[in-house]
Design a protein around this motif. Structure first.
Motif, mmCIF file in Angstrom:
data_model
loop_
_atom_site.group_PDB
_atom_site.id
_atom_site.type_symbol
_atom_site.label_atom_id
_atom_site.label_comp_id
_atom_site.label_asym_id
_atom_site.label_seq_id
_atom_site.Cartn_x
_atom_site.Cartn_y
_atom_site.Cartn_z
ATOM 1 N N ASN A 1 0.973 -1.708 0.160
ATOM 2 C CA ASN A 1 0.083 -0.018 -0.202
ATOM 3 C C ASN A 1 0.680 0.988 0.125
ATOM 4 O O ASN A 1 0.449 2.107 -0.192
ATOM 5 C CB ASN A 1 -0.792 -0.220 1.192
ATOM 6 N N THR A 2 2.016 1.250 0.376
ATOM 7 C CA THR A 2 2.396 2.522 0.552
ATOM 8 C C THR A 2 3.677 2.933 -1.033
ATOM 9 O O THR A 2 3.200 3.291 -1.864
ATOM 10 C CB THR A 2 3.872 2.192 1.984
ATOM 11 N N VAL A 3 3.713 1.866 -1.193
ATOM 12 C CA VAL A 3 3.850 1.573 -2.772
ATOM 13 C C VAL A 3 3.231 2.547 -3.897
ATOM 14 O O VAL A 3 3.412 2.772 -4.600
ATOM 15 C CB VAL A 3 4.918 0.421 -3.056
ATOM 16 N N ASP A 4 2.168 1.793 -3.211
ATOM 17 C CA ASP A 4 1.008 1.934 -4.403
ATOM 18 C C ASP A 4 0.923 3.117 -4.274
ATOM 19 O O ASP A 4 0.716 4.327 -4.897
ATOM 20 C CB ASP A 4 -0.379 1.594 -4.498
ATOM 21 N N GLY A 5 0.779 3.427 -2.926
ATOM 22 C CA GLY A 5 0.494 5.583 -2.107
ATOM 23 C C GLY A 5 1.166 6.336 -2.871
ATOM 24 O O GLY A 5 0.550 7.159 -3.519
ATOM 25 N N VAL A 6 2.202 6.124 -3.198
ATOM 26 C CA VAL A 6 3.783 7.382 -3.028
ATOM 27 C C VAL A 6 3.140 7.086 -4.739
ATOM 28 O O VAL A 6 3.151 8.292 -5.285
ATOM 29 C CB VAL A 6 4.814 6.334 -3.347
ATOM 30 N N LYS B 1 11.012 16.602 -0.301
ATOM 31 C CA LYS B 1 9.974 16.587 -1.643
ATOM 32 C C LYS B 1 9.047 15.793 -0.167
ATOM 33 O O LYS B 1 7.945 14.719 -0.918
ATOM 34 C CB LYS B 1 10.473 16.386 -2.977
ATOM 35 N N LEU B 2 9.999 13.889 -0.139
ATOM 36 C CA LEU B 2 9.548 12.904 0.159
ATOM 37 C C LEU B 2 8.928 13.397 1.807
ATOM 38 O O LEU B 2 7.845 12.813 1.171
ATOM 39 C CB LEU B 2 10.935 11.950 0.974
ATOM 40 N N ARG B 3 9.444 14.378 2.254
ATOM 41 C CA ARG B 3 8.895 14.069 4.395
ATOM 42 C C ARG B 3 7.076 15.487 3.584
ATOM 43 O O ARG B 3 6.449 15.549 4.355
ATOM 44 C CB ARG B 3 9.693 15.380 4.684
ATOM 45 N N THR B 4 7.349 16.319 2.770
ATOM 46 C CA THR B 4 6.054 17.081 2.720
ATOM 47 C C THR B 4 5.299 16.821 1.310
ATOM 48 O O THR B 4 4.412 17.526 2.061
ATOM 49 C CB THR B 4 7.101 19.150 2.649
ATOM 50 N N VAL B 5 5.481 16.445 0.650
ATOM 51 C CA VAL B 5 4.840 15.684 -0.013
ATOM 52 C C VAL B 5 4.510 14.663 -1.039
ATOM 53 O O VAL B 5 3.606 14.001 -0.391
ATOM 54 C CB VAL B 5 5.417 16.176 -2.233
ATOM 55 N N ILE B 6 5.175 13.369 -0.535
ATOM 56 C CA ILE B 6 5.498 12.088 -0.681
ATOM 57 C C ILE B 6 4.572 11.159 0.338
ATOM 58 O O ILE B 6 3.724 10.510 0.175
ATOM 59 C CB ILE B 6 6.524 11.388 -1.193
ATOM 60 N N LEU B 7 5.500 11.800 1.158
ATOM 61 C CA LEU B 7 4.374 10.935 2.496
ATOM 62 C C LEU B 7 2.680 11.434 2.955
ATOM 63 O O LEU B 7 2.448 10.859 2.961
ATOM 64 C CB LEU B 7 5.533 11.162 3.643
ATOM 65 N N PRO B 8 3.125 13.102 3.340
ATOM 66 C CA PRO B 8 1.435 12.818 3.481
ATOM 67 C C PRO B 8 0.819 12.980 2.042
ATOM 68 O O PRO B 8 -0.975 11.907 2.975
ATOM 69 C CB PRO B 8 1.538 14.684 3.574
ATOM 70 N N GLY B 9 1.122 12.744 0.289
ATOM 71 C CA GLY B 9 0.000 13.144 -0.156
ATOM 72 C C GLY B 9 -0.311 11.303 -0.285
ATOM 73 O O GLY B 9 -1.231 10.696 -0.557
ATOM 74 N N VAL C 1 -3.129 6.015 1.096
ATOM 75 C CA VAL C 1 -3.148 4.369 1.181
ATOM 76 C C VAL C 1 -2.622 4.210 1.569
ATOM 77 O O VAL C 1 -2.766 2.863 2.117
ATOM 78 C CB VAL C 1 -3.193 5.100 -0.415
ATOM 79 N N ILE C 2 -1.553 4.704 2.734
ATOM 80 C CA ILE C 2 -0.341 3.772 3.586
ATOM 81 C C ILE C 2 -1.462 3.288 4.944
ATOM 82 O O ILE C 2 -1.072 2.601 5.202
ATOM 83 C CB ILE C 2 0.823 4.586 4.149
ATOM 84 N N TRP C 3 -2.248 4.655 4.628
ATOM 85 C CA TRP C 3 -3.118 4.637 6.187
ATOM 86 C C TRP C 3 -4.107 2.960 5.715
ATOM 87 O O TRP C 3 -4.339 2.196 6.907
ATOM 88 C CB TRP C 3 -3.855 5.633 6.640
ATOM 89 N N THR C 4 -4.530 3.254 4.964
ATOM 90 C CA THR C 4 -5.442 1.998 4.333
ATOM 91 C C THR C 4 -4.421 0.340 4.676
ATOM 92 O O THR C 4 -5.196 -0.293 5.327
ATOM 93 C CB THR C 4 -6.395 1.140 2.750
ATOM 94 N N LEU D 1 -2.179 0.085 6.683
ATOM 95 C CA LEU D 1 -2.378 -0.137 8.411
ATOM 96 C C LEU D 1 -2.924 -0.949 9.274
ATOM 97 O O LEU D 1 -3.091 -1.840 9.456
ATOM 98 C CB LEU D 1 -1.723 0.618 8.843
ATOM 99 N N ARG D 2 -4.126 -0.644 7.941
ATOM 100 C CA ARG D 2 -5.480 -1.407 8.206
ATOM 101 C C ARG D 2 -5.717 -2.483 8.693
ATOM 102 O O ARG D 2 -5.926 -3.214 9.433
ATOM 103 C CB ARG D 2 -6.891 -0.515 8.339
ATOM 104 N N VAL D 3 -5.106 -3.309 7.058
ATOM 105 C CA VAL D 3 -5.586 -4.245 6.953
ATOM 106 C C VAL D 3 -4.605 -4.854 7.367
ATOM 107 O O VAL D 3 -4.692 -6.438 7.770
ATOM 108 C CB VAL D 3 -5.449 -4.008 4.773
ATOM 109 N N SER D 4 -3.924 -4.632 7.594
ATOM 110 C CA SER D 4 -2.218 -4.898 8.674
ATOM 111 C C SER D 4 -2.375 -5.500 9.748
ATOM 112 O O SER D 4 -2.009 -6.029 10.358
ATOM 113 C CB SER D 4 -1.115 -4.661 8.349
ATOM 114 N N PHE D 5 -3.108 -4.956 10.305
ATOM 115 C CA PHE D 5 -3.249 -4.285 11.791
ATOM 116 C C PHE D 5 -4.497 -6.224 12.085
ATOM 117 O O PHE D 5 -4.137 -7.296 12.825
ATOM 118 C CB PHE D 5 -4.368 -3.642 12.220
ATOM 119 N N GLY D 6 -5.203 -6.202 10.516
ATOM 120 C CA GLY D 6 -6.052 -7.291 10.701
ATOM 121 C C GLY D 6 -5.648 -8.678 10.755
ATOM 122 O O GLY D 6 -5.440 -9.839 11.661
#
Lengths: 261, 251
Positions: free
Chosen positions: A146-151, A172-180, A184-187, A189-194
């Motif tokens: 999901n992180t790869v997809d998100g980026v 750019k990584l810190r202020t655009v790529i990561l928050p952008g 998707v990363i959050w999704t 994390l959610r799947v992963s926690f399950g």
């Protein structure tokens, strides 16, 4: 108060109906067959649940077992996230890195985490570290993918804005790529926690463990105490539901902008 | 007047495997300080490409961009406003405005950042929305925030790529008036791509018209009307029609 109750009933009533029906069917069949080794009565399951601090089957209490499992899950989950998110950012950011790593990832990803158990025991011995490794293996890939997809889904225009302001690559990584990429990363994390939660229960069922909900279920099985198994399963289900609800609530709070930009 | 931006022989060809598509063929013109220059031309004449090259988002195959201020250090001397506001949706209006200022290349103290942000919020009438997120704003407000973000770094020239074309007529006119006012208040220089002849005549000191595929400068048309301009003025209409004909290649 009454209003809140009415609203909740309207919101959840239909979903709860099926649960109530299943419980009635369960209790009916249990009454019919009168065999605690096949189907324990709901009352017996409930009496285990209602004494969460009491020792179960001469061992630790429900609460202690639950805390043990949660500890393992959280540690494994956080370790997995700590590796998977930076690695995912790197893979999503650099085509070159992706070309090198992708085949390995795609081969390892479908392997069920539990299949690592023999290796885990050989490498880390019986107990906490092995369980951690299994959970980590299970939690790792949903976050990574999901992180790869998100980026890769971050709008090019946002990166261009950063470019016009002469942001450095790290900025750019810190202020655009990561928050952008974060929704998707959050999704992930959610799947992963399950997945991690499922892994912990399975991993604790293996020989050598002495605590945890999975251990409790297996131990109760050996003693033929099915009401304890039922209680354990209900706790697992409720915690899973609770975690998922938290992640969803977080999603709405943190990423309200999604789809409206 | 000394030019803040001189575009000299910019040539660009897009290549995709075997096919190559010439976009710009030796485009040259100057933009003077505090001037509003509109860049027009038929679709595909490379207007946006030229803007992207000036903004550093694309490379020219040949030619050079000269900017009087800047390039001595690494600070950007041109800032860009895109057609889609391109605000960061996870940041508030205030955080968006200070985005460029917080980057290490600017190396600004926090007081200076706050000071600039506040004066820009004043300038663009966004004070009440400083803590709002972009999705809570109207289209016009989003674009004003985007202009404020670009102005924050005090660019020697503000590049705008069809900035108002997604807005309704009234909002559009409002923002065009603000461009004139900002030029007056901040002494900003504008280079703006537009499709709309009325917008160009309403705003520009000079209109640079490119011909299509590949783009070359077909004409540079000074607009000698006092501000604020009246689109119903016969002189205005005459120039607007002339611009339209030139873009269509009829004169």
């Amino acid at each position: 108060m009454v209003l809140i109750l009415k609203q909740s009933i309207r919101k959840y009533g239909k979903g709860l109906a099926l649960i109530v029906i299943l419980l009635i069917v369960w209790e009916g069949i249990a009454l019919l067959i009168q065999n605690n080794y096949i189907l324990p009565r709901l009352g017996e399951i409930l009496s285990v649940l209602l004494q969460p601090a009491a020792p179960v089957l001469g061992g630790e209490s429900l609460i202690q077992n639950t805390i043990q499992s949660l500890k393992e899950v959280l540690t494994g989950f956080l370790c997995a996230a700590a590796i998977a998110i930076p690695l995912g950012l790197l893979i999503g950011w650099s085509k070159e890195v992706q070309i090198y790593l992708n085949p390995t990832i795609q081969i390892l990803r479908p392997v069920p985490p539990i299949a690592w158990m023999p290796f885990a025991i050989a490498w880390f011995g019986i107990g906490f570290n092995s369980i951690l490794f299994i959970i980590g293996m299970g939690a790792f890939f949903p976050i990574l993918i999901n992180t790869v997809d998100g980026v890769q889904g971050v709008r090019l225009r946002w990166i261009e804005v950063a470019d016009t302001f002469h942001a450095t690559t790290f900025e750019k990584l810190r202020t655009v790529i990561l928050p952008g990429a974060l929704p998707v990363i959050w999704t992930g994390l959610r799947v992963s926690f399950g997945v991690a939660w499922m892994c912990v229960v399975a991993a604790e069922m293996l020989p050598g463990t002495t605590a945890g909900l999975g251990y409790l279920i297996m131990y109760a099985y050996n003693l033929g105490q099915l009401q304890v198994i039922g209680a354990g399963m209900i706790i697992i289900g409720i915690i899973g539901l609770g975690a998922d609800t938290l992640f969803r609530a977080g999603q709405e709070r943190l990423f309200g902008w999604q789809g409206r930009e | 007047m000394e030019p803040v931006l001189s575009i000299d022989g910019i040539t660009k060809t897009f290549r995709d495997g075997e096919t190559s598509c010439p976009a710009l063929a030796g485009v040259s013109f100057d933009v003077a300080a505090q001037e509003i220059v509109c860049l027009m031309g038929p679709s595909g004449c490379g207007k946006s490409t030229l803007l992207r090259i000036i903004g550093g988002l694309d490379y020219a195959d040949a030619g050079s961009i000269g900017q009087t201020s800047g390039n001595k250090d690494k600070k950007p001397s041109a800032a860009m406003v895109f057609q889609d506001h391109a605000l960061f949706p996870w940041l508030t209006v205030y955080e968006n405005i200070v985005y460029g200022l917080r980057l290490s290349v600017q190396n600004l103290p926090e007081e200076e950042i706050t000071k600039r942000a506040e004066s820009l919020l004043d300038l663009t009438h966004l004070n009440a929305f400083a803590l709002s997120y972009p999705h809570q704003l109207s289209g016009g407000m989003k674009q004003r925030a985007s202009v404020a973000r670009a102005l924050a770094i005090k660019p020697s020239v503000l590049l705008m790529d069809e900035p108002f074309s997604a807005l309704d007529t009234f909002t559009r006119r409002e923002l065009e008036d603000e461009v004139v006012r900002i030029r007056q208040d901040l002494k900003t220089t504008f280079l703006m791509v537009t499709h709309n002849p009325e917008e160009a005549v309403y705003l520009a000191d000079r209109i640079v018209i490119l011909s299509g595929r590949p783009g070359v400068v077909a004409a540079i048309l000074p607009v000698d009307l006092p501000y604020p301009r009246d689109p119903a003025d016969p002189a205005f209409i005459r120039i607007r029609e002339q611009v339209t004909r030139m873009i269509q290649g009829k004169s």
